[in-house]
Design a protein around this motif. Structure first.
Motif, mmCIF file in Angstrom:
data_model
loop_
_atom_site.group_PDB
_atom_site.id
_atom_site.type_symbol
_atom_site.label_atom_id
_atom_site.label_comp_id
_atom_site.label_asym_id
_atom_site.label_seq_id
_atom_site.Cartn_x
_atom_site.Cartn_y
_atom_site.Cartn_z
ATOM 1 N N LYS A 32 58.841 47.417 -21.662
ATOM 2 C CA LYS A 32 59.960 47.810 -22.531
ATOM 3 C C LYS A 32 60.149 49.328 -22.491
ATOM 4 O O LYS A 32 61.268 49.827 -22.367
ATOM 5 C CB LYS A 32 59.719 47.340 -23.959
ATOM 6 C CG LYS A 32 60.858 47.659 -24.923
ATOM 7 C CD LYS A 32 60.548 47.096 -26.306
ATOM 8 C CE LYS A 32 61.652 47.361 -27.288
ATOM 9 N NZ LYS A 32 61.706 48.746 -27.766
ATOM 10 N N ILE A 35 61.678 50.466 -19.165
ATOM 11 C CA ILE A 35 63.104 50.137 -19.085
ATOM 12 C C ILE A 35 63.913 51.119 -19.923
ATOM 13 O O ILE A 35 64.952 51.620 -19.489
ATOM 14 C CB ILE A 35 63.362 48.683 -19.528
ATOM 15 C CG1 ILE A 35 62.803 47.722 -18.479
ATOM 16 C CG2 ILE A 35 64.857 48.430 -19.745
ATOM 17 C CD1 ILE A 35 62.772 46.270 -18.906
ATOM 18 N N THR A 88 64.328 42.967 -16.549
ATOM 19 C CA THR A 88 65.149 43.842 -17.394
ATOM 20 C C THR A 88 66.036 43.023 -18.327
ATOM 21 O O THR A 88 66.115 43.306 -19.519
ATOM 22 C CB THR A 88 66.014 44.782 -16.517
ATOM 23 O OG1 THR A 88 65.139 45.570 -15.694
ATOM 24 C CG2 THR A 88 66.872 45.702 -17.366
ATOM 25 N N LYS A 92 65.766 42.829 -22.498
ATOM 26 C CA LYS A 92 66.937 43.122 -23.331
ATOM 27 C C LYS A 92 67.250 41.959 -24.277
ATOM 28 O O LYS A 92 67.647 42.179 -25.415
ATOM 29 C CB LYS A 92 68.154 43.441 -22.457
ATOM 30 C CG LYS A 92 68.039 44.802 -21.813
ATOM 31 C CD LYS A 92 69.231 45.125 -20.940
ATOM 32 C CE LYS A 92 69.052 46.517 -20.325
ATOM 33 N NZ LYS A 92 70.141 46.877 -19.433
#
Length: 95
Positions: A32, A35, A88, A92
């Motif tokens: 996390k 990213i 990714t 999200k």
């Protein structure tokens, strides 16, 4: 039809393995962070997470072997990043 089933079975297996690797809280946190903040070295990660460098390195090795993160050497440092669109998107959705 059998070929389609085998292809789907392989996809299920790959996704299950990816989810197993991401299921650890520290690895999830690392991914996390990568990213959100972009490429990062181990020193920055262990300082930010307040964990031993060896712990972060072990988790990064697992993430790298599963092709969830990639690494790039810049001089004496290695920078890690997430270069997996599926991961990714999943992060999200989770956060």
């Amino acid at each position: 039809m059998i070929e389609t089933f085998e292809n789907e079975a392989n996809l299920f297996e790959e996704n299950a393995e990816m989810l197993k690797v991401l299921a650890h809280p520290v690895r999830l946190c690392i991914v996390k962070g990568l990213i959100e903040k972009g490429a990062c070295n181990v020193s920055t990660m262990y300082t930010s997470l307040d964990m031993p460098q060896s712990t972060i390195s072990q988790h990064l090795a697992k993430l790298k072997s599963s092709k969830i993160v990639t690494s790039e050497r810049k001089g004496l440092e290695i920078f890690y990043s997430v270069d997996n669109e599926k991961v990714t998107q999943l992060i999200k959705i989770l956060f």
